[in-house]
Design a protein around this motif. Structure first.
Motif, short mmCIF file in Angstrom:
data_model
loop_
_atom_site.label_atom_id
_atom_site.label_comp_id
_atom_site.label_asym_id
_atom_site.label_seq_id
_atom_site.Cartn_x
_atom_site.Cartn_y
_atom_site.Cartn_z
N GLY A 1 0.90 -1.08 0.03
CA GLY A 1 -0.14 0.02 -0.06
C GLY A 1 0.88 1.34 0.17
O GLY A 1 0.40 2.22 0.62
N THR B 1 -0.90 3.84 5.36
CA THR B 1 -0.56 2.40 5.78
C THR B 1 0.71 2.10 6.35
O THR B 1 1.35 1.01 6.42
CB THR B 1 -0.40 1.66 4.27
N LYS C 1 -3.35 -2.08 4.42
CA LYS C 1 -4.41 -1.35 3.55
C LYS C 1 -5.75 -1.97 3.68
O LYS C 1 -6.75 -1.40 3.73
CB LYS C 1 -3.91 -1.36 2.06
N ASP D 1 -7.90 -4.74 -2.03
CA ASP D 1 -8.01 -3.26 -2.04
C ASP D 1 -8.94 -2.67 -3.11
O ASP D 1 -8.69 -1.60 -3.66
CB ASP D 1 -6.70 -2.77 -2.31
#
Length: 237
Positions: free
Chosen positions: A11, A18, A23, A108
């Motif tokens: 991240g 982060t 993340k 993510d």
């Protein structure tokens, strides 16, 4: 069906958020990104979920535990501080994923895509992978792979390019020739596409790659409304 959530990325573009938190634990609409995925998988009846992790991965295990709070069983694949890239991480986790096709979701991304629809379809005959594609976002205008609506097979060129959503089904055999260690996924996908072993579909609903603090903020302000719209659509349908 079992599933894997990819949560081993560092991240870098999310820093400083982060620096002290992985993340997948960043929150959108009051929940950690990874919790949105776990709940969607649980709603689809996926009860065994593997999560790989690297940077600050112990915090993921601490927060999620064994999964009973979500009604699932969580299994962890620790990759060390630097991670193994996507193909390498899945290869390492194969013993926990079984011998049947399994789902993989990037930790993510955020979407209203329903995992149950992939489970219902399964892998087409002859396919070792099935990818969910989306329209190219502004930060990735050239896309990843070509999708032709009249053909089930994806290719690396020769048609309109779309972006890989990070949501897919794989047969374990897809990874049999992937070496141990750090390995990127895209080269192996392109090799399989050349053999017509990768199918795909286009998802037109809400999808976002939560790659920067700005995109995280935007998703946080819009995702709850997108979920409500999807629920109403599903109810009407």
């Amino acid at each position: 069906m079992r599933a894997m959530i990819l949560a081993a990325g560092r991240g870098e573009r999310m820093r400083p958020l982060t620096d002290h938190l992985p993340k997948p634990l960043l929150t959108v609409a009051g929940k950690a990104l990874i919790v949105h995925h776990i709940e969607a998988l649980a709603a689809a009846g996926v009860l065994d979920i593997v999560i790989n992790h690297a940077w600050l991965g112990h915090l993921i295990e601490q927060q999620l535990g064994d999964g009973r709070q979500f009604g699932v069983r969580l299994h962890y694949s620790a990759e060390g501080a630097t991670g193994l890239e996507t193909a390498g991480g899945i290869k390492k986790a194969l013993p926990m994923l079984g011998s049947e096709p399994f789902m993989v979701i990037n930790g993510d991304v955020l979407s209203t895509f329903q995992p149950a629809s992939l489970i219902a379809k399964g892998l087409p005959q002859g396919a070792l992978a099935h990818l969910v594609l989306v329209a190219n976002p502004s930060q990735h205008p050239n896309g990843d792979f070509a999708f032709v609506p009249t053909s089930p097979w994806l290719c690396s060129s020769g048609g309109e390019q779309f972006t890989f959503s990070g949501i897919a089904l794989y047969h374990p055999d897809f990874f049999k020739d992937v070496p141990e260690g750090s390995q990127k996924l895209a080269p192996f996908l392109r090799q399989a596409m050349a053999q017509q072993q990768v199918s795909g579909e286009l998802f037109t609903g809400y999808w976002a790659d939560i790659g920067t603090p700005e995109r995280l903020q935007q998703a946080d302000s819009t995702f709850a409304a997108q979920q409500e719209m999807q629920l109403r659509k599903d109810h009407v349908g």
